[in-house]
Design an enzyme around this catalytic site. Structure first.
Site, mmCIF file in Angstrom:
data_model
loop_
_atom_site.group_PDB
_atom_site.id
_atom_site.type_symbol
_atom_site.label_atom_id
_atom_site.label_comp_id
_atom_site.label_asym_id
_atom_site.label_seq_id
_atom_site.Cartn_x
_atom_site.Cartn_y
_atom_site.Cartn_z
ATOM 1 N N GLY A 246 -3.363 5.810 -35.681
ATOM 2 C CA GLY A 246 -2.684 6.591 -34.655
ATOM 3 C C GLY A 246 -1.237 6.820 -35.026
ATOM 4 O O GLY A 246 -0.887 6.868 -36.204
ATOM 5 N N GLY A 250 2.815 4.070 -31.581
ATOM 6 C CA GLY A 250 1.723 3.241 -31.083
ATOM 7 C C GLY A 250 1.463 2.052 -31.997
ATOM 8 O O GLY A 250 1.283 0.919 -31.538
ATOM 9 N N GLU A 270 -2.866 2.383 -39.473
ATOM 10 C CA GLU A 270 -2.675 3.553 -40.326
ATOM 11 C C GLU A 270 -1.932 4.544 -39.450
ATOM 12 O O GLU A 270 -2.436 4.935 -38.396
ATOM 13 C CB GLU A 270 -4.047 4.041 -40.785
ATOM 14 C CG GLU A 270 -3.979 5.068 -41.891
ATOM 15 C CD GLU A 270 -4.080 6.463 -41.330
ATOM 16 O OE1 GLU A 270 -3.024 7.022 -40.969
ATOM 17 O OE2 GLU A 270 -5.200 6.980 -41.243
ATOM 18 N N CYS A 307 -4.378 12.888 -40.522
ATOM 19 C CA CYS A 307 -3.251 12.095 -41.018
ATOM 20 C C CYS A 307 -2.899 12.487 -42.442
ATOM 21 O O CYS A 307 -1.817 12.162 -42.923
ATOM 22 C CB CYS A 307 -3.546 10.606 -40.917
ATOM 23 S SG CYS A 307 -5.240 10.205 -41.293
#
Lengths: 534, 534
Positions: A246, A250, A270, A307
């Site tokens: 995320g 976070g 990650e 990502c």
């Protein structure tokens, strides 16, 4: 569509203590989707962990000699049960995420393949890294005892579902699959943007656990629309590790919670990445138009919600570079707007685009596309290597179909810009063979390699292969532990720890470490790799 | 004795900005030892890291094709230079630590062997875990790119010297040797209780670096009698990882510093442990007298200053147990007092003994030994499994020649007591073969194994073999990361991270990943372990 209950799944039991008030949103329309879910209560979380602790005790290589075979069968059964969900899963995931059906079908295939690939790894078994150093009773000045070492499960693992991968990085995704493969019980927290998808997958895992006679506590699914549930899971005394995919914010919050426990535990997070892509002059001369189209495709793939999205493109100054940027702008304009995962992500993306447009150090490139306010529109910005250094926010991730072109004048300008980047999941260099690019690529590659987990020569970073050689993780802030990967079979290593048995009686030695090597593992015996018996 | 200068060694240069005011103490006499040392200044720390960063860039598998051979030669040269220090090193270490000459000579041997064992590991080379998944250009729906993955050095590593191992866990000890073996530059912080020993070893490493034409920044030694230097090292932007052996309080402080960095880094801290030893009735009946003598030997070895010291002994109630405790008390009394490492440790030990004697939940067993106040006297306490649960401080480490006997009534009483223990470096079970112990050992072993890195069947935990199967590390608070070891060749894994090269041109691929496998490594090619070329 299968009817959903909106309850937590606590060690095989449906339960919901609190009133259900949170509903997911149909991404394409903004409508609320039934059923509602609730934050897991402290009692529900305690119950999940108590069952997980009991499962951990049962799934112990010292207690369960068939652990590997049982685990492999369980992973395969999960895959079969997910397959068995059929269209209901695809429909619900599509509704909750706005991702197109083809993407969800593909992601389901990847999720099942991941489970099967971990099953194969566990069935083969050598991943436990068995090492045996035999006793040397005659050694001077003191004898050496018999020492046997293997990896054992760490214990209950908390897995956070990711919004952008409702299947492959959620309830039965890479983190859960690798933790279960290591022999750990999993407590999954459903992402609040796809609770229905999470429930369907959670029921599939529950059915698989029952079918395989696994201890019920091997899996629980809890909902937690508020952050308090995530914090409670990470702070729970019985949690032994955490998997998260995320945002940087976070991930950092979970890391801080884990580090402030009386007994700190690892969080494998990650997080953000801008995945710089360097274009060298020869490559642009050779295939600039094609690269512009491909770059636009990578930037807008999944509406930029990967990502590995290429968030920064380093393009040489001059005409060839100008033509590339023009081609890129044209292709981005043609790509048009897309449905984003949820209203929060859309709002965050729009704010980010506005903030970047307001930066004194970047310019927005006009694109031809238009679309409703409810969709994510591609955005392109340009800056120079010099201006990039003046505004660190330009190197931060903007989650969505946006990218920043950084124009560089010469090798020193480029290398200085690259040295300014923090850790990344990936970086890419485009160079032409047999051109002036060859000298520069030799200088660029090490500078990039020191900051990344994966270094690409050609191609684009979206599209992460699931295989033993994959590395998906990099120096901070790409991930919290650059020594680990969250994609590929090596992900299992996060959830196991070595245990050394000294002078253990044969009757107590697990199969992986027995003299006869009954599992046929590749082991290190007296320092030499072998599959032979002792 | 060789004359010492008391300066820091910054990338091969002697330097000291601040006035030197701290002197070590001759452990046996309390006299101050010349020369004085000073806290490293911010400028000295910056200089050490700047040189380390430059060394990291030079020692890069993408840049230096002979990295493995160079590193192995360097490690061997360090061993040779330490050997070359001869009696001067033994004399100084003996003076600073109070450890007997035989122990220091043995520890020197272990230190040199550790360096040679890492040199052999690096020269063989397979530790980099090379994995290759070849391109599948025809695969549907999308081709697979060529992917090649290997471990690369993480960058500058800070190593803290430990007071209780002036050689094997200090400047050229296990942490430094494994970090250098991984290809990382090391910045070592000398322990203030043995600055002279640290300087001698630091000069040996410096000489070896010069001889092997390593970049000067591959090694620096800084002194830091105050905690501020350690904090500054861990917080320095260029630090990438930390190795520490010491107290729980010290380790936790470094972990918190590392976690609160803008970019958190891992701290591999090996901290406190009480290493429970369980005696089952059959074992005591069979060889209780011998076990009492051996237990006393393990408790007083090195004046109890080992992290593997057996601090808690679980002994059955009843006559056989009574006889064991009486024998143990006699043997401890006969062992007598010993010189402890430094005045702070002696004072801490005396305070700890007094606090335990004052506990309402433990009783002190009178011992016959006496000795001067300047020495550490053995101490023995007893309690019951029930009382142990009432006072958590009884399960905390008391660093020195003390142990606590916990008397248990039956299996449930024993198992409940064991469930109360936190993570440990080791635990031990003594059981007799072909006796009633057999059933109980099957219940005790898993309970212990979940809390430890090493589980011994017979013997005592002091004496840690240096070999591939060793695991020295365990769940919190034994160490900060139960997935790692600080002893044995697997310690190298702490200081390397995977890098994946995608579609890399042959000319840029490091030897470990080249088609021809020129180093002859064991690699995973398309999922299959092999030493063959592609």
């Amino acid at each position: 569509m299968t009817s959903l209950h909106g309850k937590h799944l606590i060690a095989g039991e449906r339960r919901r203590d609190a009133e259900a008030q949170h509903r997911a949103t149909q991404a394409a329309t903004g409508e609320a989707l039934d059923p509602a879910v609730a934050d897991a209560s402290a009692a529900e979380i305690d119950a999940a962990f108590a069952a997980a602790v009991a499962a951990h005790r049962a799934l112990d290589p010292l207690v369960e000699p068939d652990l590997a075979a049982k685990t492999a069968a369980f992973l395969e059964a999960i895959g079969a049960h997910i397959e068995g969900l059929g269209d209901a899963l695809v429909e619900r995931a599509t509704a909750e995420t706005g991702l197109p059906q083809g993407r969800i079908v593909g992601e389901r295939g990847r999720t099942i393949n991941q489970l099967r690939s971990f099953a194969a790894l566990v069935r083969e078994g050598s991943w436990v890294g068995a090492r045996i150093d035999r006793a040397l009773p005659e050694r001077q000045p003191i004898p050496r005892p018999d020492l046997r070492r293997m990896l054992v499960p760490v214990g209950p693992v908390v897995v956070f579902g990711a919004s952008n991968f409702p299947l492959a990085f959620s309830v039965a995704g890479g983190d859960a699959a690798s933790a279960l493969a290591a022999g750990c019980p999993v407590i999954a927290k459903a992402h609040p943007s796809h609770p229905g998808t999470s429930e369907l997958v959670g029921e599939a895992i529950t059915a698989a656990a029952r079918e395989c006679a696994m201890p019920a506590g091997v899996f629980s699914l809890v909902h937690g629309p508020s952050h308090a549930v995530g914090q409670a899971l990470v702070r729970h005394p019985s949690a032994r590790a955490v998997g998260f995919t995320g945002s940087l914010r976070g991930g950092r919050a979970l890391l801080e919670a884990a580090a402030s426990r009386p007994d700190p535990i690892p969080v494998f997070a990650e997080m953000g990445s801008v995945n710089p892509v360097v274009f060298l002059p020869g490559a642009l001369r050779e295939r600039g138009a094609a690269l512009a189209t491909q770059a636009a495709g990578s930037i807008t793939l999944g509406v930029g919600q990967f990502c590995t999205n290429p968030g920064v493109l380093l393009v040489p100054a001059g005409e060839t570079g100008d033509a590339f940027v023009a081609g890129l702008a044209e292709a981005l304009g043609a790509a048009g707007a897309g449905v984003m995962l949820d209203p929060n992500i859309l709002a965050g993306y729009r704010r980010g685009v506005e903030a970047r447009a307001a930066s004194a150090h970047a310019e927005r490139v006009p694109l031809t596309c238009a679309g409703p306010e409810t969709r994510g529109l591609p955005a392109l910005f340009t800056t120079t290597a010099t201006a990039l250094a003046a505004d660190p926010s330009l190197r931060e991730e903007l989650f969505g179909p946006a990218s920043l072109v950084v124009r560089w004048r010469d090798a020193d300008d480029l290398l200085a810009a690259l040295e300014g980047f923090e850790g990344q999941l990936s970086a890419t260099v485009h160079a032409a063979e047999n051109s002036d690019d060859a000298g520069l690529v030799r200088r660029v590659a090490p500078v990039l390699s020191r900051r990344v987990g994966r270094l690409l020569f050609g191609g684009f970073p979206t599209g992460v292969e699931v295989c033993p050689s994959m590395q998906h993780g990099g120096p901070w802030p790409a991930s919290s532990d650059a020594r680990t990967t969250s994609v590929g079979t090596a992900a299992i290593e996060r959830f196991a720890r070595p245990l050394c048995l000294q002078s253990a009686p044969a009757a107590l030695v697990p199969p992986a470490l027995q003299d006869q090597n009954p599992l046929g593992l590749l082991r290190l015996v007296d320092g030499v790799p072998t599959r032979d018996a002792l």
